[in-house]
Design an enzyme around this catalytic site. Structure first.
Site, PDB file in Angstrom:
ATOM      1  N   ASN A 154      43.472  37.647  31.073  1.00 55.68           N
ATOM      2  CA  ASN A 154      43.368  36.364  31.251  1.00 55.68           C
ATOM      3  C   ASN A 154      41.615  36.102  31.210  1.00 55.68           C
ATOM      4  OD1 ASN A 154      42.297  37.584  33.293  1.00 55.68           O
ATOM      5  ND2 ASN A 154      43.231  36.546  35.023  1.00 55.68           N
TER       6      ASN A 154
ATOM      7  N   GLU B  53      38.120  36.415  38.717  1.00 55.85           N
ATOM      8  CA  GLU B  53      39.273  35.572  37.956  1.00 55.85           C
ATOM      9  C   GLU B  53      39.022  34.207  37.526  1.00 55.85           C
ATOM     10  OE1 GLU B  53      41.694  37.508  37.291  1.00 55.85           O
ATOM     11  OE2 GLU B  53      42.463  38.878  38.992  1.00 55.85           O
TER      12      GLU B  53
ATOM     13  N   HIS C 105      39.200  37.752  32.686  1.00 44.37           N
ATOM     14  CA  HIS C 105      38.221  38.157  33.747  1.00 44.37           C
ATOM     15  C   HIS C 105      37.397  39.292  33.450  1.00 44.37           C
ATOM     16  CE1 HIS C 105      41.769  41.111  35.401  1.00 44.37           C
ATOM     17  NE2 HIS C 105      40.567  42.144  34.911  1.00 44.37           N
TER      18      HIS C 105
END
Ligand code: F6R
Length: 243
Positions: free
Chosen positions: A136, A143, A138
């Site tokens: 994603n 995050e 990160h």
């Protein structure tokens, strides 16, 4: 940003180890920012190999790790402290007092975060920061979010991260829900950044992170603003980018 194309994971690992090893040879007391996860295992293996051959000496190096699960003691095989000893620290001559990770068992998270930031500052910042990247986007455990976190902080792990990391645990239920992570500002203040990304499942993160807009929804995208960042990615991770 330099993009270094690697043939595969082994090639990527060797290239990354070469850069870390050159850093330590040129500046033996370097502050190395280190990462855990699958991505750097081959890099650590290569560094240990060169250490055993007498090619590299870590006796003056200092290390600060990016992150640690909250609630896991150092003795837990899933803790990042344990990981680092298993894959790297126990096999080279880094002095124990020069190794730093957030304490997953700290009683007061706020003071642990402040203390960790103070450690990084007292070392004079990071000379070379090694990063992996989540699917994603990160980096560390920063995050996707509406803002970039500055210093060390406690993170609620994204469902996708729990899903991705459950392979290291008996089940997804056993993955801690929180972690300590160095902030984006600390990462961006590193003098050099080396990010290693391998595999087709990271191809979208590479495309978004390095060729898309800079946004906290894709935390790695901030690296586009760093003056000295090298991305080493294998063919599979670069498969969605036309270079
Ligand atoms: C770990 C870390 C994470 C990982 C990322 C990729 O210290 O900072 O950002 O680099 O989750 O993990 P792997 O390499 O397991 O795919």
């Amino acid at each position: 940003m330099k993009i270094i194309r690697a043939k595969n994971y082994d090639d990527l690992s060797r290239k990354a180890a070469n850069i870390i090893s050159a850093q330590v040879i040129l500046k033996p007391d370097s502050v190395l920012g280190l990462a855990t996860g699958s991505s750097p295992i081959g890099t650590y293996r290569q560094l240990v190999d060169w250490y055993n051959k007498g090619d590299i000496d870590f006796s003056e190096a200092k290390t600060v790790n990016l992150d640690e699960y909250r609630g896991l003691p150092k003795t837990d095989p899933q803790s990042y402290d344990y990981f680092m000893r298993e894959h790297f620290f126990d096999h080279v001559n880094i002095r124990p007092e020069n190794i730093h990770l957030p304490d997953g068992m700290a009683e007061c998270p706020d003071s642990e975060c402040t203390q960790y930031d103070n450690i990084v500052k007292s070392l004079g910042g990071v000379d070379l920061q090694l990063l992996g990247c989540g699917r994603n986007g990160h980096i560390g455990f920063n995050e996707p979010s509406d803002f970039f976190a500055k210093g060390t902080h406690v993170v609620d792990l994204a469902e996708s991260t729990i899903e991705a990391n459950k392979r290291f645990f008996t089940s997804a239920d056993d993955v801690p829900r929180q972690a300590y992570s160095m902030g984006i500002q600390t990462i961006m203040l590193a003098r050099r950044i080396l990010i290693i990304i391998s595999g087709e499942d990271k191809a979208e993160a590479v495309k978004q992170g390095f060729f898309g807009p800079i946004t906290p929804q894709v935390p790695a995208s901030i690296l586009q603003l760093h003056p000295d960042v090298s991305l080493i990615a294998d063919e599979a991770a670069l498969s969605l980018c036309s270079l």
